[in-house]
Design a protein around this motif. Sequence first.
Motif, PDB file in Angstrom:
ATOM      1  N   THR A   1      11.169  -3.146 -10.384  1.00 26.71           N
ATOM      2  CA  THR A   1      11.088  -4.213  -9.394  1.00 26.71           C
ATOM      3  C   THR A   1      11.673  -3.725  -8.078  1.00 26.71           C
ATOM      4  O   THR A   1      12.440  -2.753  -8.049  1.00 26.71           O
ATOM      5  CB  THR A   1      11.853  -5.473  -9.840  1.00 26.71           C
ATOM      6  OG1 THR A   1      13.248  -5.139  -9.977  1.00 26.71           O
ATOM      7  CG2 THR A   1      11.326  -5.999 -11.166  1.00 26.71           C
ATOM      8  N   LYS A   2      11.332  -4.405  -6.999  1.00 28.54           N
ATOM      9  CA  LYS A   2      11.879  -4.069  -5.679  1.00 28.54           C
ATOM     10  C   LYS A   2      12.320  -5.337  -4.984  1.00 28.54           C
ATOM     11  O   LYS A   2      11.522  -6.238  -4.721  1.00 28.54           O
ATOM     12  CB  LYS A   2      10.819  -3.358  -4.824  1.00 28.54           C
ATOM     13  CG  LYS A   2      11.288  -3.003  -3.418  1.00 28.54           C
ATOM     14  CD  LYS A   2      12.398  -1.959  -3.429  1.00 28.54           C
ATOM     15  CE  LYS A   2      12.773  -1.525  -2.013  1.00 28.54           C
ATOM     16  NZ  LYS A   2      13.879  -0.536  -2.011  1.00 28.54           N
ATOM     17  N   VAL A   3      13.622  -5.420  -4.719  1.00 27.35           N
ATOM     18  CA  VAL A   3      14.186  -6.561  -4.004  1.00 27.35           C
ATOM     19  C   VAL A   3      14.278  -6.219  -2.520  1.00 27.35           C
ATOM     20  O   VAL A   3      14.845  -5.188  -2.151  1.00 27.35           O
ATOM     21  CB  VAL A   3      15.573  -6.937  -4.544  1.00 27.35           C
ATOM     22  CG1 VAL A   3      16.200  -8.062  -3.705  1.00 27.35           C
ATOM     23  CG2 VAL A   3      15.486  -7.355  -6.006  1.00 27.35           C
ATOM     24  N   ILE A   4      13.720  -7.074  -1.675  1.00 22.87           N
ATOM     25  CA  ILE A   4      13.799  -6.918  -0.223  1.00 22.87           C
ATOM     26  C   ILE A   4      14.620  -8.071   0.345  1.00 22.87           C
ATOM     27  O   ILE A   4      14.366  -9.244   0.038  1.00 22.87           O
ATOM     28  CB  ILE A   4      12.395  -6.920   0.423  1.00 22.87           C
ATOM     29  CG1 ILE A   4      11.610  -5.685  -0.001  1.00 22.87           C
ATOM     30  CG2 ILE A   4      12.492  -7.002   1.954  1.00 22.87           C
ATOM     31  CD1 ILE A   4      12.102  -4.385   0.591  1.00 22.87           C
TER      32      ILE A   4
ATOM     33  N   ARG B   1       0.824  -1.217   0.000  1.00 25.39           N
ATOM     34  CA  ARG B   1       0.000   0.000   0.000  1.00 25.39           C
ATOM     35  C   ARG B   1       0.850   1.255   0.000  1.00 25.39           C
ATOM     36  O   ARG B   1       0.488   2.265  -0.591  1.00 25.39           O
ATOM     37  CB  ARG B   1      -0.928   0.004   1.219  1.00 25.39           C
ATOM     38  CG  ARG B   1      -1.943  -1.131   1.259  1.00 25.39           C
ATOM     39  CD  ARG B   1      -2.625  -1.176   2.615  1.00 25.39           C
ATOM     40  NE  ARG B   1      -1.658  -1.346   3.694  1.00 25.39           N
ATOM     41  CZ  ARG B   1      -1.953  -1.309   4.996  1.00 25.39           C
ATOM     42  NH1 ARG B   1      -3.198  -1.073   5.377  1.00 25.39           N
ATOM     43  NH2 ARG B   1      -1.019  -1.491   5.896  1.00 25.39           N
ATOM     44  N   THR B   2       1.985   1.188   0.691  1.00 26.85           N
ATOM     45  CA  THR B   2       2.850   2.363   0.813  1.00 26.85           C
ATOM     46  C   THR B   2       4.128   2.260  -0.009  1.00 26.85           C
ATOM     47  O   THR B   2       4.800   3.261  -0.247  1.00 26.85           O
ATOM     48  CB  THR B   2       3.239   2.586   2.281  1.00 26.85           C
ATOM     49  OG1 THR B   2       4.047   1.477   2.731  1.00 26.85           O
ATOM     50  CG2 THR B   2       2.007   2.702   3.161  1.00 26.85           C
ATOM     51  N   GLY B   3       4.474   1.031  -0.395  1.00 25.97           N
ATOM     52  CA  GLY B   3       5.726   0.823  -1.102  1.00 25.97           C
ATOM     53  C   GLY B   3       6.939   0.839  -0.198  1.00 25.97           C
ATOM     54  O   GLY B   3       8.078   0.856  -0.670  1.00 25.97           O
ATOM     55  N   GLU B   4       6.723   0.823   1.111  1.00 19.86           N
ATOM     56  CA  GLU B   4       7.814   0.884   2.074  1.00 19.86           C
ATOM     57  C   GLU B   4       8.049  -0.475   2.727  1.00 19.86           C
ATOM     58  O   GLU B   4       7.106  -1.243   2.954  1.00 19.86           O
ATOM     59  CB  GLU B   4       7.509   1.915   3.160  1.00 19.86           C
ATOM     60  CG  GLU B   4       7.355   3.339   2.634  1.00 19.86           C
ATOM     61  CD  GLU B   4       8.625   3.873   2.018  1.00 19.86           C
ATOM     62  OE1 GLU B   4       9.718   3.529   2.516  1.00 19.86           O
ATOM     63  OE2 GLU B   4       8.527   4.631   1.031  1.00 19.86           O
ATOM     64  N   ALA B   5       9.319  -0.743   3.041  1.00 25.45           N
ATOM     65  CA  ALA B   5       9.659  -1.951   3.785  1.00 25.45           C
ATOM     66  C   ALA B   5       9.246  -1.775   5.242  1.00 25.45           C
ATOM     67  O   ALA B   5       9.484  -0.727   5.844  1.00 25.45           O
ATOM     68  CB  ALA B   5      11.152  -2.226   3.691  1.00 25.45           C
TER      69      ALA B   5
ATOM     70  N   VAL C   1      15.691 -13.987  -0.657  1.00 26.50           N
ATOM     71  CA  VAL C   1      15.220 -12.619  -0.889  1.00 26.50           C
ATOM     72  C   VAL C   1      13.873 -12.663  -1.596  1.00 26.50           C
ATOM     73  O   VAL C   1      13.472 -13.678  -2.161  1.00 26.50           O
ATOM     74  CB  VAL C   1      16.210 -11.762  -1.709  1.00 26.50           C
ATOM     75  CG1 VAL C   1      17.554 -11.661  -1.011  1.00 26.50           C
ATOM     76  CG2 VAL C   1      16.355 -12.283  -3.126  1.00 26.50           C
ATOM     77  N   ARG C   2      13.203 -11.514  -1.555  1.00 27.36           N
ATOM     78  CA  ARG C   2      11.873 -11.385  -2.148  1.00 27.36           C
ATOM     79  C   ARG C   2      11.896 -10.283  -3.210  1.00 27.36           C
ATOM     80  O   ARG C   2      12.566  -9.266  -3.030  1.00 27.36           O
ATOM     81  CB  ARG C   2      10.847 -11.061  -1.070  1.00 27.36           C
ATOM     82  CG  ARG C   2      10.675 -12.172  -0.052  1.00 27.36           C
ATOM     83  CD  ARG C   2       9.604 -11.852   0.969  1.00 27.36           C
ATOM     84  NE  ARG C   2       9.128 -13.065   1.614  1.00 27.36           N
ATOM     85  CZ  ARG C   2       9.389 -13.404   2.873  1.00 27.36           C
ATOM     86  NH1 ARG C   2      10.105 -12.598   3.627  1.00 27.36           N
ATOM     87  NH2 ARG C   2       8.932 -14.534   3.360  1.00 27.36           N
ATOM     88  N   VAL C   3      11.121 -10.496  -4.268  1.00 26.74           N
ATOM     89  CA  VAL C   3      11.026  -9.516  -5.351  1.00 26.74           C
ATOM     90  C   VAL C   3       9.565  -9.147  -5.560  1.00 26.74           C
ATOM     91  O   VAL C   3       8.714 -10.025  -5.772  1.00 26.74           O
ATOM     92  CB  VAL C   3      11.601 -10.072  -6.668  1.00 26.74           C
ATOM     93  CG1 VAL C   3      11.586  -8.972  -7.741  1.00 26.74           C
ATOM     94  CG2 VAL C   3      13.013 -10.610  -6.468  1.00 26.74           C
TER      95      VAL C   3
END
Length: 423
Positions: free
Chosen positions: A282-285, A97-101, A303-305
């Motif tokens: 993409t966003k890798v966490i 929803r926020t795009g934040e980790a 890791v998660r994408v």
Amino acid sequence: MSSQATGSRTVIVNAIEYQWPERPVVVVCIDGGDPAYLRQFLQDGAIPNIARFMKDGFSVIADGTVPSFTCPNNMSIITGTPASRHGISGNFYLDTRTGEAVVMTGPELLRGDTIITKFAEAGAKVVSITAKDKLRKQLGKNLDVARGNVSFSSEFASRCTLEENGIDNVLDFVGAPQPDMYSMELSLFVLDAGIKLLEQSHRDIMYLSLTDWVQHKYAPDESEARRFYQELDRRFGKLADLGAVVALTADHGMNDKSDADGKPNVIWLQDILDKKFGAGDTKVICPITDAFVAHHGALGGFVRVWCRGQATPQQIIAEIRGLPGLESVLDKETACKVHDLPPDREADVVVIATADVCVGASEAEHDLSGLEGHRLRTHGGVSEAKVPFIISAPLNDAYKLRAGAAILRSYRIFDFALNGTVR
């Protein structure tokens, strides 16, 4: 839903019925406690108390929770459930929803009840001590410390209050100085405090969770690792001498992920995806990330994408699945099914490395200066999910059958310690 079955002196937690302990039960999570350390030191004769537990009690290698990180596994152990039930699947996840980790250490994020809290509500005297404070509030979720229960971390031992932790003046009580965050003393303080509390008065259940600083820095054949395990062993023996059933497991193992020259074997996944799909698509966490990353540089085997733009999960999987060093690249549905994870907190793509490789986001985002002088040893993947499962007391016949029927999961350690030992 949890409730107490008072007539039979059992407590039901997350649909599992637990027997009331006839003597203290102490469950210890040896953070980073790869079975390789035990094999080395048992062979050396360096850990006689653990050897005695294994001979006279019960011992097996169990499967931990994947990702093989601290938070998911501690929460599995303390709730007796898989991550799909309790909801904690890493140290971080992405709030879409926020795009934040989002840091996953808040008690409000933990679903279900903890075993120690439900026993405390039923009148038991319980203790939860962890090395790092990041775990404390989840482990002690809804725990009333005003009723003689204790919950604190050795990280903040000097700050403990009766109102917050159920204990104060902890450094004087234990008779030791405030331990440094990056030291074996941070873990030993947890055990020393548990011993002091057990000596002081009766405790029904204790959960003692350590930290993996030593295992990140030292392999099983190094002297500092041996010294650490000798110190652990001495304290485990003391807990048993005080009349406790001692149950030992780990949150994860540990593998060397460096090349022959000592350089970390890293796949910089965000850089690869940015080159292919464009920056920001993409966003890798890296869910191993926490406040203390000097010993692993926020590098792990899982890791998660998340898809943030035009790239689809199928396109990402097709692009990276053949990369050397990757054990599996899974879509969300498959990852949740295979590893028993909560779908609402899972990424579009899950990437798991082989035993000798780790995965990072962008190379520019990782500070590896803390690794200087040491090889990178870390965890997170399936290859680090094998953990010890040791109980100092022998099993009853019913649990001997259960133990032999299938591979045990580490989150069943309270079940076996409370329900499975000979009374």
